[in-house]
Design an enzyme around this catalytic site. Sequence first.
Site, mmCIF file in Angstrom:
data_model
loop_
_atom_site.group_PDB
_atom_site.id
_atom_site.type_symbol
_atom_site.label_atom_id
_atom_site.label_comp_id
_atom_site.label_asym_id
_atom_site.label_seq_id
_atom_site.Cartn_x
_atom_site.Cartn_y
_atom_site.Cartn_z
ATOM 1 N N LEU A 85 -4.241 3.956 -0.707
ATOM 2 C CA LEU A 85 -4.835 4.542 0.507
ATOM 3 C C LEU A 85 -5.844 4.995 0.651
ATOM 4 O O LEU A 85 -7.447 5.035 1.430
ATOM 5 C CB LEU A 85 -4.150 4.897 1.790
ATOM 6 C CG LEU A 85 -4.296 5.658 3.356
ATOM 7 C CD1 LEU A 85 -4.551 4.057 4.039
ATOM 8 C CD2 LEU A 85 -3.541 6.126 4.277
ATOM 9 N N VAL B 158 0.741 -1.204 0.099
ATOM 10 C CA VAL B 158 0.426 -0.083 0.337
ATOM 11 C C VAL B 158 1.290 0.951 0.207
ATOM 12 O O VAL B 158 1.959 1.349 0.678
ATOM 13 C CB VAL B 158 -0.938 0.187 1.523
ATOM 14 C CG1 VAL B 158 -1.810 1.123 1.489
ATOM 15 C CG2 VAL B 158 -1.644 -0.898 0.900
ATOM 16 N N CYS B 159 0.650 2.006 -0.597
ATOM 17 C CA CYS B 159 0.941 3.740 -0.686
ATOM 18 C C CYS B 159 -0.228 4.482 -0.678
ATOM 19 O O CYS B 159 -1.452 4.147 -0.501
ATOM 20 C CB CYS B 159 2.075 3.803 -1.914
ATOM 21 S SG CYS B 159 1.032 4.032 -2.965
ATOM 22 N N ALA B 160 -0.174 6.112 -0.674
ATOM 23 C CA ALA B 160 -1.141 6.538 -1.096
ATOM 24 C C ALA B 160 -1.943 6.626 -2.030
ATOM 25 O O ALA B 160 -3.007 7.214 -1.755
ATOM 26 C CB ALA B 160 -0.362 8.007 -1.434
#
Length: 136
Positions: free
Chosen positions: A121, A92-94
């Site tokens: 996210l 996961v990242c932004a």
Amino acid sequence: MNFFVENWTLIAAALVSGGLLAWPKITGAAAGGVSATEAVRLMNHEKAVVIDVCEPAEYAAGHVQGARNVPLATVDGSKDLPGNKALPLIVVCASGMRSQRAVSTLRKLGYEQAQSLNGGLKAWREANLPIGTGNR
């Protein structure tokens, strides 16, 4: 045959509609990512580990509940990755861009079940799933 000729507009509309419904699944599969719903299923039923590749300040501001923070620059040599390389990893990242790069690195390290969370996210929040804050 006469049916098809007389109802060609309905048939065309049905085909276009079906294609539009299938498009997200097709593009998600091509990117090798998972939806937020599929990520929850993997976490609950296959003991998937969530790896957040955001920088520590971003991670502290908000992350998938229970995610491990392994910034993208440190993925290659991190001790925070699970020892069992057979476990599914949800990265996961932004927004989902950095996580796709991390998945590539993780697969080279032997984590064949590493997958990016489509939409990052942001998609997790839009699905109203639990968000953690702070470090660890």
